[in-house]
Structures are given as structure tokens and as C-alpha cells.
Design an enzyme around this catalytic site. Structure first.
Site, PDB file in Angstrom:
ATOM      1  N   THR A 192      99.349  49.022  13.678  1.00  0.00           N
ATOM      2  CA  THR A 192      99.803  48.103  14.724  1.00  0.00           C
ATOM      3  C   THR A 192      99.205  46.754  14.413  1.00  0.00           C
ATOM      4  O   THR A 192      98.147  46.698  13.791  1.00  0.00           O
ATOM      5  CB  THR A 192      99.216  48.554  16.090  1.00  0.00           C
ATOM      6  N   GLY A 244      95.523  52.693  16.191  1.00  0.00           N
ATOM      7  CA  GLY A 244      95.159  54.078  15.930  1.00  0.00           C
ATOM      8  C   GLY A 244      96.045  55.009  16.732  1.00  0.00           C
ATOM      9  O   GLY A 244      97.066  54.587  17.287  1.00  0.00           O
TER      10      GLY A 244
HETATM   11  N1  ASP Z   1      98.708  52.756  18.240  1.00  0.00           N
HETATM   12  C1  ASP Z   1      99.954  52.894  17.530  1.00  0.00           C
HETATM   13  C2  ASP Z   1     100.742  54.003  18.159  1.00  0.00           C
HETATM   14  O1  ASP Z   1     100.174  55.019  18.516  1.00  0.00           O
HETATM   15  C3  ASP Z   1      99.795  53.144  16.081  1.00  0.00           C
HETATM   16  C4  ASP Z   1      98.633  52.475  15.402  1.00  0.00           C
HETATM   17  O2  ASP Z   1      98.112  51.478  15.854  1.00  0.00           O
HETATM   18  O3  ASP Z   1      98.184  52.963  14.368  1.00  0.00           O
HETATM   19  O4  ASP Z   1     101.940  53.877  18.230  1.00  0.00           O
END
Ligand code: ASP
Length: 332
Positions: A192, A244
């Protein structure tokens, strides 16, 4: 190893800068995970390496005396428009049914916020989120309704997945016949951009945008469009954002938790660490479960923390532009 030679510890904060005790950092210098300093001016920070280009765009706004809100929108639009980025915007990876569904949100110093989820085929989800915030009475629109609103507002459309991503998806599909097995928890298949900024007026804003977990179930929303999970701003205290595994971040209302810990007097670094520790305490199995927080307080002090090693963020202040390694709880 080479990097280690260039690391240096900075534990002094704003006062250190004011007293001239901290030498300005050199462009591109990699600094230690215990960095808690900031500059006496605007600050912008954002997740991962793609944050460098995004920060530059945000800095153009901040440096001209623009608002943190404009900066965090302009900044992450750079990442959203980068078709080589597989975890944010139009170049993002699809869900297991082949749809690229985008999530984003934005929040400003007056606690105004806008959010869009499950948006397909629209160029700039973060700007759609801002339009929802500014032009409707709602905070969140999703799916077809969000798309109809975006089209009504004149947002550009794009066919997704783009051809390169479609090819990757076809390969994945042929190699994963059992599409309805649980999506794999693997820190390699999601990212993200979350961005936080402090402007010259002392106001904070944040933004967050993602294509989410690659090969997720159709209809899945992560933390990124959820105010309080992927992003939270309280101009009296500070701001935080997350990257995450969204499911784990939502469970503890992650970014809100970080801001509330700062309200209780914890530094941005401590607040991020405590939120990560809470995530750890709520999960029996941490296999592949990476979660990371970024935070800034009202005085421009910044901090971060992640479950596992490997998370870094891009920081830009009057005296520094570069990547910072986040401290972590455990090693892969
Ligand atoms: N937080 C994002 C999601 O769960 C993915 C990420 O930031 O890695 O969609």
C-alpha cells in the site's frame, strides 16, 4: 553491510534541530531505525520505496506553502498512476476472479474524511475519496455506486487488469487450480502507499491507497479504505497509517490505536511499537503476517514499527530526503 556504515543514530528530536545540535541529513542517506527527529518545517513520510517519488510530488505542494491535504493527495497519485506498481492503482494485481478492485481514503486536519472501496477501472481512487469527502454527505462509497459517483464527477476510466497484469493473472490461475482455497497469507503479495504530512501551518493530513491483497476473494476490503484502520488523523495529536495484512490491522483499529497512544503521551515510535505488539498478542499464528505502522505527531516527530523486519519508509523534511528502516519485533 555497506549501508550500515552510512547509518547513524539520531535520538534528538525537534529541540535538537532548533538548537542546531542535529546536522541536516544528506540526501539519500540511510538512517537508523531509532530516528525520531524531524525538521522545523513541513514533513512528509510514506510507506515503502515507492514513497520516494510520491514524497517528491507532495513536497512540491508543501514547499510552496500548500496544505497537507493537497500534498497527500498529489503525492499518492504518483504511485496510483505508475502502471509498473503491482500493489497500488491501475497496475495493481487482481482478485482471484480477475478483477482489480481499488481501495483508498483520505483524512484532513478538521477530521473530515472520505473513503472508497472495491472501485474498478477508475484512475485515481484517492481523488475519488477526496471528492466523496468534499462533495457528498457520506464518508464511504463502494463498488458500483462509487464508480457511478466517480463517472458523474468526470474521473477518467481505464480497463483493468492492464495487459501485463492480465498475463500474470492467467499464469497464476493456471498454476492454482484450486481457486477457492483460502487466499495465501504471504507478505509478498500485497502493499500500500500510506502517506502522512505536516504543513507549514502545523496541520496534518493523511492518505492511503492500494489494490489490496493479490488474489483476494472477490468483494474483500482490507484496512486501507477504513478510517481508523489504514489511516487516522487527529490534528490535536498526530496521524498514523498502516501497511500489511489488512485483516490484522482492522482487528485492532490500528491507525486509530496509534494516534490514541500518542494522545496518552507515547512518542510516534513507541505508539507504533505498542500497536504492533497488540496485533501480535491477538494472533496465535504469525506466519507471513506482516503489519507496519507509520506515525507523526503534532510536533513533526515521526516513528514506525513492524511485526517483521524489512519494512521501510520514505521521509522528506527540510534537511533530509531518503529511506528509513523501521524497527521490528522479529526476523523472518
Ligand atoms: N493493507 C493492505 C490490504 O490489506 C495491503 C498492504 O498494505 O500490504 O489491503
Amino acid at each position: 553491510m555497506e549501508n550500515n556504515k552510512r547509518r547513524r543514530f539520531l535520538k534528538l528530536g525537534l529541540t535538537g534541530f532548533a538548537l542546531g545540535l542535529i546536522k541536516p541529513l544528506k540526501a539519500g542517506e540511510i538512517i537508523s531505525s531509532s530516528f525520531e527527529g524531524a525538521s522545523n518545517g513541513p514533513v512528509v513520510l510514506s510507506t515503502w520505496n515507492h514513497g520516494l517519488a510520491a514524497n517528491s510530488a507532495a513536497w512540491e505542494v508543501l514547499n510552496k506553502g500548500g496544505s497537507a491535504l493537497d500534498a497527500v493527495e498529489k503525492g499518492v497519485r504518483v504511485t496510483e498512476a505508475d502502471i509498473t506498481n503491482r500493489s497500488v492503482g491501475i497496475g495493481g494485481m487482481p482478485d482471484r476472479d480477475g478483477h482489480v478492485t481499488l481501495d483508498a481514503c483520505i483524512m484532513d486536519h478538521e477530521s473530515r474524511c472520505g473513503s472508497v472501496g472495491f472501485l474498478e477501472g477508475i484512475n485515481h481512487p484517492v481523488s475519488v475519496a477526496r471528492a466523496i469527502m468534499e462533495k457528498t454527505q457520506h464518508v464511504m462509497l463502494v463498488g458500483e455506486g462509487a464508480k457511478a459517483f466517480a463517472l458523474e464527477q468526470g474521473f477518467g476510466t481505464i480497463k483493468t487488469p492492464i495487459p501485463e497484469v492480465k498475463a500474470e493473472y492467467k499464469k497464476w490461475k493456471s498454476e492454482n487450480k484450486n481457486l477457492f482455497k483460502k487466499p495465501e497469507i504471504n507478505n509478498e503479495n500485497h502493499d500500500t502507499i500510506g502517506m502522512l504530512a505536516l504543513d507549514q501551518f502545523g496541520n496534518l493530513s493523511g492518505s492511503c491507497t492500494t489494490s489490496g491483497w493479490a488474489y483476494k476473494m472477490h468483494g474483500r476490503l482490507g484496512d486501507s479504505p477504513i478510517i481508523g484502520a489504514g489511516l487516522f488523523v487527529d490534528n490535536e495529536v498526530g496521524a498514523a497509517c498502516a501497511t500489511g495484512l489488512g485483516e490484522a490491522i482492522i482487528r485492532i483499529a490500528g491507525s486509530h490505536t496509534v494516534v490514541e497512544l500518542m494522545r496518552q503521551g507515547y512518542s510516534p515510535s513507541e505508539a507504533c511499537r505498542m500497536a504492533v505488539e497488540r496485533i501480535i498478542s491477538k494472533h496465535k499464528d504469525l506466519t507471513g503476517l506482516q503489519c507496519c505502522f507509520l506515525a507523526i505527531d503534532k510536533n513533526g516527530r515521526v516513528g514506525s514499527y513492524s511485526v517483521y523486519n524489512g519494512f521501510n519508509y520514505a521521509l522528506k523534511t527540510n534537511g533530509f530526503e531518503g529511506m528509513v528502516d523501521a524497527p521490528f519485533n522479529r526476523k523472518w
